[in-house]
Design a protein around this motif. Structure first.
Motif, PDB file in Angstrom:
ATOM      1  N   ASN A 115       1.034  -1.437  -0.396  1.00 34.10           N
ATOM      2  CA  ASN A 115      -0.017  -0.006  -0.042  1.00 34.10           C
ATOM      3  C   ASN A 115       0.484   1.288   0.100  1.00 34.10           C
ATOM      4  O   ASN A 115       0.165   2.155  -0.266  1.00 34.10           O
ATOM      5  CB  ASN A 115      -0.975   0.407   1.342  1.00 34.10           C
ATOM      6  N   SER A 116       1.721   1.632   0.657  1.00 35.51           N
ATOM      7  CA  SER A 116       2.436   2.816   0.726  1.00 35.51           C
ATOM      8  C   SER A 116       3.398   2.309  -0.761  1.00 35.51           C
ATOM      9  O   SER A 116       3.626   3.688  -1.141  1.00 35.51           O
ATOM     10  CB  SER A 116       3.571   2.225   1.767  1.00 35.51           C
ATOM     11  N   LEU A 117       3.992   1.668  -1.271  1.00 41.49           N
ATOM     12  CA  LEU A 117       4.714   1.526  -2.355  1.00 41.49           C
ATOM     13  C   LEU A 117       3.603   1.952  -3.089  1.00 41.49           C
ATOM     14  O   LEU A 117       4.174   3.027  -3.890  1.00 41.49           O
ATOM     15  CB  LEU A 117       5.655   0.654  -2.567  1.00 41.49           C
ATOM     16  N   LEU A 118       2.733   1.653  -3.986  1.00 45.14           N
ATOM     17  CA  LEU A 118       1.984   2.021  -4.378  1.00 45.14           C
ATOM     18  C   LEU A 118       1.250   3.842  -4.164  1.00 45.14           C
ATOM     19  O   LEU A 118       0.967   4.382  -5.237  1.00 45.14           O
ATOM     20  CB  LEU A 118       0.368   1.649  -4.044  1.00 45.14           C
ATOM     21  N   GLN A 119       1.419   4.176  -3.066  1.00 41.37           N
ATOM     22  CA  GLN A 119       1.015   5.654  -2.770  1.00 41.37           C
ATOM     23  C   GLN A 119       2.108   6.363  -3.093  1.00 41.37           C
ATOM     24  O   GLN A 119       1.780   7.425  -3.952  1.00 41.37           O
ATOM     25  CB  GLN A 119       0.262   6.259  -1.190  1.00 41.37           C
ATOM     26  N   GLN A 120       3.065   5.880  -3.513  1.00 45.08           N
ATOM     27  CA  GLN A 120       4.425   6.677  -3.668  1.00 45.08           C
ATOM     28  C   GLN A 120       3.972   7.026  -4.758  1.00 45.08           C
ATOM     29  O   GLN A 120       4.117   7.759  -5.614  1.00 45.08           O
ATOM     30  CB  GLN A 120       5.371   6.087  -2.884  1.00 45.08           C
ATOM     31  N   LEU A 121       4.408   5.719  -6.039  1.00 45.48           N
ATOM     32  CA  LEU A 121       4.175   5.998  -7.412  1.00 45.48           C
ATOM     33  C   LEU A 121       2.963   6.541  -8.149  1.00 45.48           C
ATOM     34  O   LEU A 121       3.058   7.346  -8.719  1.00 45.48           O
ATOM     35  CB  LEU A 121       3.747   4.338  -7.918  1.00 45.48           C
TER      36      LEU A 121
END
Length: 574
Positions: free
Chosen positions: A556-562
């Motif tokens: 979830n964190s990675l997705l939000q960053q992208l």
């Protein structure tokens, strides 16, 4: 010819359809509206032409439909045999002017001596695909705008294999259509004359029954050793075409506890109970969720107006329902189908998915020893691959894309929400027998294969100015080197317009063995990726994201960053 010259030609045409004539008069005071209606011609995108209803060359109306049919006729006569006798199958959905456009299609075909097979009432897109193959027709036409707003309609062309036209076919058809200089003078016969000459044949029950028989063949009940549990289903056709085929299919499989959302059961071109008749959008499930809670449903299923897309919501363990993403539902169906397939099927089996569909599908297929084939976005490419399997002897097992399109049985060559509804309910029963909801089954797959998450954002830019802005965005993303997104380094850049995959570290290039398309994909570290693609059917530019990690929180964190970083990059180009 300028847009104003074209407008004046239409405005002075003595035989203009009265409704369109009145609309032209109402538009006369708006230069912007007139220019948008006449500055270009509707062109074929990912499956055909689609646009808003109204007068003009850039609108859906009887004249642009007639021109499209005329161009299709000329293309078929130059490239196919027995066009007149094999004929063309025609179906239509619940939208404004759908039946009228279907009849106009038959009237033009009749003027050229070509037989048409027109459904007596509205039908789903997959049944049109089936009908082309079942009747041995030379082509098919589906009048639909899928899940677009009420003011839209469309004209989708299917080839003799029952698949959406391929890019090479589309290019030739476009050329043939463009060769027709005056859409107002296309030959057309009256409906009664075409019927009297035996060139307009109304079809229905015989094709429906043949489809239902094939539909039964996709069931995996006969392969499973587990006991299946009765389930309670809530179903909404979202005012579209799927009521009868879905209900008949579920009854055929023995699902007797089906509750229909009655306020959404009847066809309605306004789609009056939803802001958008798109099962990808959670608001479309509002009424189904309310009914699901009342009857304690195990699964809620929703189809879009032409019934080629399926959405599903399931219990989440908190006395509520969660709408599954297209990637999640597709991966669950894939795992169920493969787990219940014979080893003989698996040995030479293939999954087909698009380049913006979750990589979790590849992981699941590999778990069962099944190979994965990637295609460009658009189910026409999946249908094209299935056709190739007739020569390569590979076995098609499942095809899907993230936008809620799925195919199980290759008797249809386009995404099929009726098939998908059957399998979604069957696997719900399968997992219920094991004491699990589909949400729990999904987490079982996450634990086995990794926490794959995906998302998509889109920016709508209508009209001529919007099209120019989208073109500029794609040019900017190519010209200005992107080395990282969301803090993750770019490892490869795939430009499908040039068919090149570039390694960022070395600059070395390799060829992408797929058709060219205006798409750029960035492959990042950590199995993450970002893909930028203008829509072929809507005035949108879409950005797709995919990540994978060892935990849901990390993904979830990675997705939000992208998403945050890419949104900033796109907005700089607007």
């Amino acid at each position: 010819m300028t847009w104003r010259t074209t407008y004046e030609k239409w405005d002075s045409y003595q035989g203009m359809d009265p409704t369109l004539k009145k609309q032209l008069e109402e538009m006369g005071s708006s230069k912007i509206e007139l220019e948008d209606a006449f500055y270009k011609e509707l062109t074929f995108g990912t499956g055909g032409m689609r646009g808003t209803l109204g007068p003009g060359t850039n609108r859906m109306n009887i004249y642009t439909v007639r021109k499209a049919v005329n161009g299709l006729v000329n293309y078929l006569k130059a490239n196919s045999e027995d066009v007149e006798t094999r004929g063309i199958a025609v179906a239509y959905d619940s939208r404004y002017m759908s039946k009228e456009f279907a009849i106009e299609t038959a009237k033009v075909l009749g003027a050229f001596g070509i037989t048409s097979y027109v459904f007596e009432s509205l039908r789903p897109t997959p049944i049109l695909s089936f009908a082309v193959r079942h009747l041995g027709a030379v082509a098919g036409v589906m009048i639909t705008a899928s899940h677009n707003p009420p003011e839209y309609n469309g004209f989708k062309v299917y080839n003799e294999d029952g698949g959406q036209i391929t890019p090479s076919e589309a290019a030739q058809i476009i050329k043939s259509v463009q060769a027709i200089k005056d859409e107002l003078c296309v030959p057309v016969n009256e409906q009664v004359k075409v019927e009297q000459n035996g060139l307009l044949n109304w079809i229905g029950e015989e094709v429906d029954q043949a489809y239902l028989k094939s539909l039964k063949s996709i069931s995996r009940y006969q392969h499973g050793s587990n006991r299946f549990e009765p389930i309670t289903i809530v179903f909404t056709p979202l005012h579209g075409t799927s009521f009868h085929p879905v209900m008949d299919g579920l009854t055929q499989l023995g699902f007797n506890h089906v509750h229909v959302v009655e306020d959404q059961a009847n066809p309605d071109p306004e789609f009056s109970t939803v802001s958008s008749p798109n099962p990808e959008e959670h608001q479309a499930f509002k009424m189904a969720i309310e009914q699901g809670k009342r009857v304690d449903a195990d699964i809620l299923i929703a189809t879009d107006p032409d019934s080629d897309r399926l959405g599903v919501a399931v219990k989440d363990g908190k006395n509520a329902y969660t709408v599954l993403s297209g990637n999640q539902l597709g991966t669950l169906m894939l795992d169920y189908l493969l787990s219940q397939s014979s080893q003989e099927l698996l040995d030479n089996g293939r999954l087909i998915k698009t380049i913006v569909t979750t990589e979790m599908g590849r992981a699941v297929a590999s778990h069962y020893g099944v190979g994965t084939i990637d295609t460009l976005t658009g189910f026409k490419f999946i249908g094209e691959k299935i056709k190739e399997f007739e020569t390569t002897k590979e076995q098609f097992l499942f095809g899907y894309e993230e936008s809620y399109g799925y195919l199980i049985g290759d008797f249809v060559r386009d995404k099929d929400a009726v098939q998908a509804a059957m399998v979604a309910c069957e696997m719900t029963s399968f997992w219920k027998a094991k004491g699990k909801t589909l949400i729990e089954a999904l987490h079982t797959l996450y634990e086995r294969h990794g926490y794959y998450l995906e998302d998509m954002t889109s920016l709508t830019l209508k009209g001529k100015d919007g099209a120019e802005k989208i073109a500029k965005m794609m040019a900017d993303i190519r010209e200005n080197e992107v080395t990282q997104i969301g803090g993750l380094p770019v490892v490869y850049v795939e430009d499908y317009a040039t068919s090149e995959r570039t390694a960022m570290a070395t600059g070395s290039k390799e060829k992408i063995e797929l058709p060219t398309e205006n798409v750029v994909k960035f492959l990042l570290t950590n199995n993450s990726w970002v893909c930028l693609r203008p829509s072929g059917t809507e005035p949108k530019i879409k950005c797709y994201f995919g990540v994978s990690s060892g935990s849901m929180d990390e993904s979830n964190s990675l997705l939000q960053q992208l998403k945050e970083d890419m949104t900033q990059k796109i907005n700089k180009s607007v």
